[in-house]
Write an enzyme that holds these catalytic residues in place. Structure first.
Site, PDB file in Angstrom:
ATOM      1  N   GLY A 241       0.763  -1.168  -0.202  1.00 16.14           N
ATOM      2  CA  GLY A 241       0.224  -0.045   0.127  1.00 16.14           C
ATOM      3  C   GLY A 241       0.988   1.113  -0.002  1.00 16.14           C
ATOM      4  O   GLY A 241       1.890   1.307   0.387  1.00 16.14           O
ATOM      5  N   THR A 242       0.281   2.378  -0.510  1.00 16.63           N
ATOM      6  CA  THR A 242       0.958   3.533  -0.626  1.00 16.63           C
ATOM      7  C   THR A 242       0.019   4.658  -1.102  1.00 16.63           C
ATOM      8  O   THR A 242      -1.040   4.335  -1.499  1.00 16.63           O
ATOM      9  CB  THR A 242       2.135   3.285  -1.883  1.00 16.63           C
ATOM     10  N   THR A 243       0.493   5.758  -1.044  1.00 16.78           N
ATOM     11  CA  THR A 243      -0.236   6.901  -1.608  1.00 16.78           C
ATOM     12  C   THR A 243       0.834   7.756  -2.437  1.00 16.78           C
ATOM     13  O   THR A 243       1.760   8.458  -1.783  1.00 16.78           O
ATOM     14  CB  THR A 243      -0.865   7.997  -0.577  1.00 16.78           C
TER      15      THR A 243
END
Lengths: 246, 303
Positions: free
Chosen positions: B83-85
């Site tokens: 996950g990341t943004t």
């Protein structure tokens, strides 16, 4: 069969003569002596490379940096001999230098670059089993002056078609190479400044060149010890040196 | 298959840079040994022999088929929880890149201080989403290709060209398990431009992208406030706001916000190296008159 007669030992690139010579390599070294003169001088402040650019016709466009090229940002190369052969070697050196940065996150040392070039230079002939790259059928008819600055300070190397590489304080190759070497030997001293070395390169080129020295038929690059960056001197800069020459 | 000398520097240094990435070697199919007959049985579509790199590949000859069958036989094995943004958008003063800094291994937060913007060279930036190693390795590889291009041609490659190099590599390795979703941005003669590239070999030029698990939350903030004629300050604030919102709602994103600005004149600048998102959250909530604890209008139970 030609094997019987002595003068035909130069037919194969991998054939020794009974005296222990490989003629094709010696002929390739001869090819360098037809090339234009290239000079390199090492000082404590940095290294200077200078080349003569022959313009056989007035109609020819003076090409930019044909015989004095960048290998990496800390390393330059001057050449003499068959320029087409040099392009292969220089391209190999550039790829090796970038691969080195990719794999080890540091600049390739000047000696390693020189070694990479020499490795390719001796890899001529039929090649060996398993090589993907088709080797050159003959020796590369070119000598390179490889100069730059790394962790060991400023350095100057010369390669030749036999795959030998030697380190020099000052070196000249090409048609005026021998004359230039005697000229440089008189004036070179180990604690020269970079400016003095630049002037010596130009003075030597002036004395060995057939044509009149001008800003468009010579080229000079330096690598400074403090910045470790290759810089190509502008035509105005070259003109300024020429005007001070004896 | 000649990938036994895996990891040796020698295997790298013979890399033919002429071919942008390792390519399919069909001549190998002409062998008539046992290995070849095995190929026939499996029904190989194409054997990947890496020319430049010698990666240890999965057992068997058909890499794509192997990865596909692995998805059936061991459904969760290749579904890496990640996950990341990350977000990037074009505006009048170039491209703004904003990222979070959290690295997760499933539910475990392994780091809150990752550098997800990869500084490819002095005019290219790439963001990191998916497999960190795949992003870093291939973007660094593109950096090398760009430098060799510059040495050979005496000028820097365009961003379109550099992004195509990366997309071509993704095309070559398609279906073999690479994991990468990157916003590839940089500045050349034509100004700043922005591309999205992923491991399916997608390559799209666009105005606004948000990638990763928190991307949808970031899109919410971006789409309501984005204008092309923003000033740099407005753009920076929008980037910070979008990342902060995303990290608040997405547990796989967090840490600090990093902001980069790609100018229209061939360079990029690091604007903010690390702004703590938990501090930003309270700051934004207090601007609205809230405490930031989410207990507005409720009686305090414990006092």
């Amino acid at each position: 069969m030609w094997m019987g007669s002595k003068e035909h030992y130069d037919r194969g690139v991998n054939t020794f003569s009974p005296e222990g010579r490989i003629y094709q390599i010696e002929y390739a070294i001869e090819a360098i002596k037809f090339g234009s003169t290239a000079i390199g001088i090492r000082t404590n402040e940095g290294v200077v490379l200078g080349v003569e650019k022959k313009l056989p016709s007035k109609l020819m466009e003076p090409a930019k940096s044909e015989k004095l090229v960048e290998i990496d940002r800390h390393c330059g190369c001057a050449m003499s001999g068959i320029v087409g052969d040099a392009r292969i070697l220089v391209d190999h050196a550039r790829v090796e230098a970038q691969n080195h940065r990719f794999n080890y996150a540091e600049a390739m040392s000047i000696e390693q670059i020189t070694e990479a070039v020499s490795d390719l230079a001796i890899n001529f002939g039929e090649g060996y089993e398993g090589t993907k790259r088709k080797p050159m059928a003959r020796p590369y008819g070119v000598a390179l002056l490889i100069a730059g600055v790394d962790d060991n300070g400023p350095q100057l190397y010369q390669t030749d078609p036999s795959g030998t590489f030697l380190q020099w304080q000052a070196r000249a190759i090409g048609s005026g190479g021998d004359t230039a070497m005697t000229y440089i030997k008189e004036s070179y001293h180990s604690n020269m400044t970079l400016a003095e070395a630049e002037k010596l390169v130009m003075q030597t080129l002036k004395s060995v060149m057939e044509e009149k020295i001008q800003s468009d038929n010579v080229e000079i690059s330096i690598v400074r010890t403090d910045t470790k960056r290759l810089e190509t001197r502008t035509q105005e800069y070259v003109n300024n040196i020429i005007s001070t020459l004896a | 298959m000649d990938n036994e000398n895996f990891g040796l520097a020698k295997s790298f240094s013979s890399a033919p840079v002429l071919s942008i990435s390792p390519h399919t070697n069909f001549s190998q199919k002409e062998q008539t040994d046992i290995e070849h007959e095995l190929n026939e049985q499996v029904g190989t579509t194409g054997e990947y022999v890496s020319e430049g790199f010698c990666f240890k590949l999965a057992p068997g000859q058909d890499q794509i088929g192997f990865m596909r069958s692995l998805k059936e036989k061991a459904p969760k094995l290749t579904d890496f929880a990640k996950g990341t943004t990350t977000l990037a958008f074009e505006f009048q003063e170039g491209v703004l890149v904003a990222v979070d800094a959290r690295a997760t291994m499933g539910a475990f937060i392994s780091s809150n201080n990752v550098r997800k913007v990869i500084e490819i060279n002095d005019f290219l930036l790439g963001t990191m989403a998916g497999g960190a190693a795949d992003c870093m390795f291939w973007e660094k590889y593109v950096a090398m290709q760009c430098r060799v291009y510059e040495l050979r041609n005496g000028e820097k490659p365009s961003v379109a060209m550099a992004s195509m190099m990366l997309a071509s590599i993704m095309r070559q390795y398609r279906g073999q398990g690479l994991s990468m979703g990157t916003m590839f941005t940089g500045s050349d003669k034509t100004g700043a431009s922005l591309y999205y590239i992923d491991n399916d070999a997608t390559r799209v030029k666009g105005r606004l992208f948000a990638v990763g698990s928190g991307g949808t939350f970031a899109y919410g903030v971006l789409d309501t406030n984005y204008r092309y004629d923003m000033s740099l300050d407005e753009a920076v604030n929008l980037g910070i706001r979008a990342i902060t919102s995303a990290t608040f709602k997405d547990s796989a994103s967090g840490g600090v916000v990093r902001i980069y600005h790609v100018t229209n004149h061939g360079k990029w600048n690091l604007i903010h190296d690390a702004i703590d998102v938990s501090e930003l959250h309270y700051q934004f909530e207090q601007n609205k008159g809230h405490t930031g604890r989410g207990n507005e209008g409720k009686p305090n139970k414990y006092l």
